[in-house]
Enzyme design. Sequence first.
Site, mmCIF file in Angstrom:
data_model
loop_
_atom_site.group_PDB
_atom_site.id
_atom_site.type_symbol
_atom_site.label_atom_id
_atom_site.label_comp_id
_atom_site.label_asym_id
_atom_site.label_seq_id
_atom_site.Cartn_x
_atom_site.Cartn_y
_atom_site.Cartn_z
ATOM 1 N N ASP A 17 88.052 2.418 -70.280
ATOM 2 C CA ASP A 17 87.972 2.141 -68.838
ATOM 3 C C ASP A 17 86.705 2.760 -68.247
ATOM 4 O OD1 ASP A 17 88.716 1.227 -66.375
ATOM 5 O OD2 ASP A 17 90.324 2.674 -66.060
ATOM 6 N N HIS A 34 79.645 -3.609 -69.039
ATOM 7 C CA HIS A 34 80.404 -4.149 -70.174
ATOM 8 C C HIS A 34 79.541 -4.177 -71.438
ATOM 9 C CE1 HIS A 34 83.787 -4.863 -67.674
ATOM 10 N NE2 HIS A 34 83.261 -5.848 -66.989
ATOM 11 N N GLU A 64 96.178 -9.163 -67.726
ATOM 12 C CA GLU A 64 95.942 -9.072 -66.282
ATOM 13 C C GLU A 64 94.449 -9.190 -65.943
ATOM 14 O OE1 GLU A 64 98.018 -6.949 -68.008
ATOM 15 O OE2 GLU A 64 99.798 -8.001 -67.289
ATOM 16 N N LEU A 128 88.670 1.762 -92.412
ATOM 17 C CA LEU A 128 89.340 1.803 -91.101
ATOM 18 C C LEU A 128 89.883 0.415 -90.702
ATOM 19 C CD1 LEU A 128 89.836 3.305 -88.334
ATOM 20 C CD2 LEU A 128 87.565 2.491 -87.662
#
Length: 232
Positions: A17, A34, A64, A128
């Site tokens: 965030d 972004h 959302e 990973l």
Amino acid sequence: MSDLLNPPPQHVAIIMDGNGRWAQRRALPRSAGHREGAAAVRRTIEAAAKMGTRYLTLYAFSTENWSRPPEETDTLMDLLEKTLDEYQQNADKQDLRILISGSRDKLNARILAKMDRLVRSTAQNKGLTVNLALNYGARQELVAAVNRWLATRPAQPCTLQDLAAHLYQPQLPDPELLIRTSGEQRLSNFLLWQCAYSELYFTPVLWPDFNGQELQKAVLDYRRRQRRFGGI
Ligand code: FPP
């Protein structure tokens, strides 16, 4: 005596965030935040792999997030597609196994095809596991799990194991550690089932500034926590 009570987490989940605020502070468009966020994704994957983390779940786009203006969802979809292309090129070199968790609704056919190809082509990698939560919502995941379970025409009532077995990635252990950047302290419809006993770590660092050192700080904090799982 060591104050480390826990071994390093096997599974770390991150709510990434603060991209918008990072850009705003620099008077840049949100898209720049972004883009820097995508660079932080790259750094964090490398750092987690180096630390020996087995699973890393990243909240890349929530169900959302479609309520954002179309310019922004377009930017995010564009970055996502570039990220898929990049990892199609590089995942094998880094021995990464890529999983994608979320709804396929509203994603365009080209992105869906790239997602499927990347998951298929990295399935045998042993390093990973990066689980990208993409068009993801935890409530939607739980409803989908119930519906998948019902489709098996069960004769008995649903158990905890039944529900867990029908989630998007039933093979993954629950995250021991959930990190959220940018100072916000909420779950935002992320892994509501899987994080029932996760340790939560909130940092004011904005996602584009996140790096291996910040990940190490979070892991160290986690390792000092006393976990009781409802016991004493
Ligand atoms: C939150 O920042 C972040 C997101 C909406 C999604 C995460 C996206 C990335 C890290 C970039 C792309 C990565 C991939 C893998 C495609 P925000 O916009 O909510 O920030 P704000 O709360 O400061 O406005």
